[in-house]
Write an enzyme that holds these catalytic residues in place. Structure first.
Site, mmCIF file in Angstrom:
data_model
loop_
_atom_site.group_PDB
_atom_site.id
_atom_site.type_symbol
_atom_site.label_atom_id
_atom_site.label_comp_id
_atom_site.label_asym_id
_atom_site.label_seq_id
_atom_site.Cartn_x
_atom_site.Cartn_y
_atom_site.Cartn_z
ATOM 1 N N GLY A 79 0.778 -1.239 -0.166
ATOM 2 C CA GLY A 79 -0.019 0.177 -0.094
ATOM 3 C C GLY A 79 1.118 1.210 0.055
ATOM 4 O O GLY A 79 2.128 1.374 0.304
ATOM 5 N N GLN A 128 3.197 9.895 1.470
ATOM 6 C CA GLN A 128 4.433 9.117 1.331
ATOM 7 C C GLN A 128 5.229 9.615 0.145
ATOM 8 O O GLN A 128 6.419 9.305 -0.038
ATOM 9 C CB GLN A 128 4.189 7.562 1.363
ATOM 10 C CG GLN A 128 3.577 7.278 2.764
ATOM 11 C CD GLN A 128 3.757 5.658 2.745
ATOM 12 O OE1 GLN A 128 2.509 4.962 2.142
ATOM 13 N NE2 GLN A 128 4.669 4.779 3.089
ATOM 14 N N HIS A 178 -2.141 7.257 7.324
ATOM 15 C CA HIS A 178 -1.055 8.048 6.973
ATOM 16 C C HIS A 178 -1.848 9.465 6.494
ATOM 17 O O HIS A 178 -1.217 10.422 6.377
ATOM 18 C CB HIS A 178 -0.686 7.611 5.568
ATOM 19 C CG HIS A 178 0.680 6.619 5.873
ATOM 20 N ND1 HIS A 178 1.844 7.112 6.186
ATOM 21 C CD2 HIS A 178 0.847 5.344 5.566
ATOM 22 C CE1 HIS A 178 2.526 6.206 6.350
ATOM 23 N NE2 HIS A 178 2.190 5.188 5.917
HETATM 24 NI NI NI Z 1 3.085 3.112 5.770
#
Ligand code: NI
Length: 159
Positions: free
Chosen positions: A46, A51, A135
């Site tokens: 994932g 990110q 996240h």
């Molecule tokens: Ni992560």
């Protein structure tokens, strides 16, 4: 398509809340393509937009390598049960830690046409949904680790 640079722990972008996606532009489509490519290249299950440095509520997941899932503006609607296991993150390279998660989650999200849908996951998929959605609010799994963060060469789970 392009592989994007994965941000690592300590980068402030990983601790910020992401913005809701309101429209799908060519730029958004490019981001989604790149996120899938970056996730597969890094052999993760994932990846969340922050990110790769983008503060939008977009997540990609594929726990088998053959079931790509795109979640735009995902929200967890329901959870049940519990699972305790190793977790890792592409933004925390070389580490894993034990985290307890629900064993089942139901998620509401939007697809690439901004149509709403619901998706259910158990076990690894449920873990991935929870990890990725956190996240989007600037949270990393290391905040939830039970015991010590461990060094590892090959985590069971990375995203
Ligand atoms: Ni992560």
């Amino acid at each position: 398509m392009a592989i994007r640079n994965i941000r690592e722990i300590g980068d402030p972008v990983l601790n910020k809340s992401c913005k809701t996606v309101t429209e799908i532009t060519d730029r958004t489509r490019q981001l989604i393509d790149d996120m899938f490519e970056t996730m597969y290249d890094a052999e993760g299950v994932g990846l969340a937009a922050p990110q790769v440095g983008i503060l939008k509520r977009i997540v990609v997941v594929d726990v088998t390598g053959e079931d790509p899932i795109l979640l735009i503006n995902p929200v967890i609607m329901e959870t049940s049960g519990e699972q305790t296991g190793n977790e890792g993150c592409l933004s925390v390279p070389g580490k894993t830690g034990v985290v307890t998660r629900p064993n089942y989650v139901k998620v509401k999200a939007y697809n690439e046409n901004m149509e709403p849908f619901e998706i259910e996951g158990t076990e690894l998929l449920a873990r991935a949904f929870c990890h990725e959605i956190e996240h989007l609010d600037g949270h990393l799994y290391v905040e939830k680790v039970e015991g010590e963060l461990m060094n590892t060469e090959s985590p069971d789970f990375e995203d």
